[in-house]
Scaffold this motif. Structure first.
Motif, short mmCIF file in Angstrom:
data_model
loop_
_atom_site.label_atom_id
_atom_site.label_comp_id
_atom_site.label_asym_id
_atom_site.label_seq_id
_atom_site.Cartn_x
_atom_site.Cartn_y
_atom_site.Cartn_z
N VAL A 128 0.94 -1.31 -0.18
CA VAL A 128 0.01 0.09 0.06
C VAL A 128 0.86 1.10 -0.14
N MET A 129 2.01 1.31 0.97
CA MET A 129 2.77 2.63 0.95
C MET A 129 3.32 3.12 -0.14
N ILE A 188 0.98 11.76 3.40
CA ILE A 188 0.08 10.91 3.17
C ILE A 188 0.31 9.67 4.14
N GLN A 189 -0.51 9.37 4.97
CA GLN A 189 -0.75 8.35 5.83
C GLN A 189 -1.87 7.34 5.80
N LEU A 190 -1.48 6.16 6.44
CA LEU A 190 -2.44 4.95 6.28
C LEU A 190 -2.82 4.41 7.78
N SER A 208 3.61 5.48 7.83
CA SER A 208 3.71 6.76 6.87
C SER A 208 5.29 6.96 6.30
N HIS A 209 5.35 7.53 5.27
CA HIS A 209 6.66 7.85 4.59
C HIS A 209 7.75 8.56 5.26
N HIS A 245 -17.71 -3.40 7.96
CA HIS A 245 -16.41 -3.13 8.75
C HIS A 245 -16.01 -1.82 8.62
N GLN A 246 -15.09 -1.23 9.63
CA GLN A 246 -14.21 -0.14 9.41
C GLN A 246 -12.72 -0.54 9.26
N TYR A 247 -12.21 -0.49 8.18
CA TYR A 247 -10.73 -0.97 8.01
C TYR A 247 -9.99 -0.03 8.47
N GLY A 248 -10.11 1.29 8.27
CA GLY A 248 -8.91 2.19 8.67
C GLY A 248 -9.40 3.69 8.07
N MET A 249 -8.32 4.51 7.80
CA MET A 249 -8.53 5.75 7.02
C MET A 249 -7.18 5.95 6.36
#
Length: 409
Positions: free
Chosen positions: A233-234, A249-251, A266-267, A307-311
């Motif tokens: 993903v990153m 940008i962060q996951l 995060s990068h 479901h809530q997976y994240g943001m």
């Protein structure tokens, strides 16, 4: 005449788009709840401004009204009710036939007008040639030098050089013509510059579209690999700042739908071997941006109906707003991320079920094999105790301990 045929080509393209969309709806039979988007697209193209203007200009309002009435009263209800493509194939064919007739009528009228324009152009060319020949024969010696200058300028314009100018004194016809050519050169130069600018803008847009499609293709391939989730993903999120005005940008991924417990990638974060299963991970910390200016914080949730997976979190770069194309790209990427997280969650759930089944199988094997063996040993020890009347006390004590240990086992 030229203005009267403007927009006919776009109208023909829209009619071709209607034909393609009708076949696409037929191929999607039976239609689902999400298919109304394609029906709305067809109706929007059907009411396109260029198409309606072309129909009105060519006097085809009645066939076009019949076409729209056929769609509203017959074809659309048939598409919504049919469960198989062959049930609506005849109506779709009739709809396409009406479209073909409409396109043929527009095309035929356009060709007739173009042919008429061509004839008029040829007539004017012939007239201009005769006038020019008479003028040259009558005024050859008196106007030879100015005419050569004008010809040289015309040749320069023909080769794309609009900087050539002719300066003639006096107020006769040649000086007027020179002024007209100078003005025409200025106008052509402006038009040529506008065309170059338009081509450059279109090229930039096409390049952006190509970059977007290439990015989505790479994202789709990377998300469907077997690498750890953060390694998939990153790198995709790290490419977004090159396509839209987003920074930092962060996951954030939730644990078991709990928004209080999460992992954040995060990068800007260094590599952490304790939280990243990939020993060769280079997804975090490789796209460090020297510009750390703060911006408006933005976030987009990753969720589905269950479901809530994240943001995904980011900051907007300056005062730049996301364009519609960038917003569409971002929404498509978020849907891909949500789909990947859904598959990842389902895979983890499936692995847990397999582990529970293996544990249950081991428990059954222990109950069916070891428990029976221990019970058999217990029976043998009991038999030895009953039949061993001449055994010593020490041996009897050992047998009693063995029996107690077997009971415990």
């Amino acid at each position: 005449m030229s203005q009267n045929i403007q927009g006919n080509a776009h109208a023909i393209n829209k009619a071709g788009s209607l034909r393609m969309q009708s076949y696409r709806l037929l191929s999607m039979m039976p239609l689902s709840n999400s298919s109304h988007i394609y029906q709305d697209d067809l109706e929007r193209d059907e009411t396109n401004r260029d198409l309606q203007q072309a129909v009105l200009r060519e006097g085809l309002s009645e066939p076009f009204s019949q076409l729209r009435a056929f769609w509203q009263t017959q074809l659309r209800p048939q598409l919504q009710q049919a469960s198989r493509p062959d049930e609506a194939a005849r109506d779709v064919a009739a709809f396409v036939a009406q479209l073909d007739d409409l396109v043929f009528a527009i095309n035929h009228s356009t060709e007739e007008r173009i042919a008429l324009v061509t004839k008029i152009q040829r007539l004017f060319i012939a007239l201009m040639g005769m006038v020019l020949l008479a003028t040259i024969l009558y005024l050859r010696h008196r106007l030879l030098t100015p005419l050569r200058k004008l010809v040289a300028m015309a040749q320069a314009i023909g080769h794309g050089d609009f900087s050539e100018r002719v300066s003639l004194s006096g107020k006769d016809e040649m000086s007027t013509l020179a002024q007209a050519l100078n003005s025409m050169s200025d106008e052509l130069s402006a038009i040529y510059h506008q065309l170059e600018q338009s081509v450059a803008e279109q090229t930039t847009r096409l390049r952006q579209k190509n970059d977007t499609l290439s990015f989505l293709y790479r994202a789709s391939r990377r998300l469907h690999t077997n690498a750890p989730l953060c390694s998939r993903v990153m790198p995709i999120l790290n490419e977004l700042p090159a396509l839209m005005p987003l920074n930092n940008i962060q996951l954030r991924l939730y644990e078991s739908n709990n928004q209080e417990q999460f992992h954040q990638f995060s990068h800007e974060a260094p590599y952490d071997a304790a939280s990243c299963p990939d020993a060769n991970c280079q997804s975090c910390g490789v796209y460090r941006n020297a510009n750390t200016a703060s911006g408006e914080p933005l976030f987009w949730t990753l969720h589905d109906q269950h479901h809530q997976y994240g943001m995904v979190l980011a900051t907007r770069a300056g005062e730049c707003e996301l364009s519609p194309d960038q917003q569409q790209l971002l929404n498509t990427l978020l849907r891909q991320l949500t789909s990947t997280l859904t598959l990842e969650r389902q895979s983890e759930h499936q692995q847990q079920l397999i582990l529970m089944e293996e544990r249950a199988a081991i428990a059954r094997e222990l109950h069916d094999s070891l428990a029976q063996s221990l019970s058999c040993l217990k029976i043998h020890v009991s038999c030895i105790q009953v039949q061993g009347g001449n055994l010593s006390d020490e041996i009897r004590s050992q047998l009693t301990e063995m029996r107690e240990e077997l009971n415990t086992a």
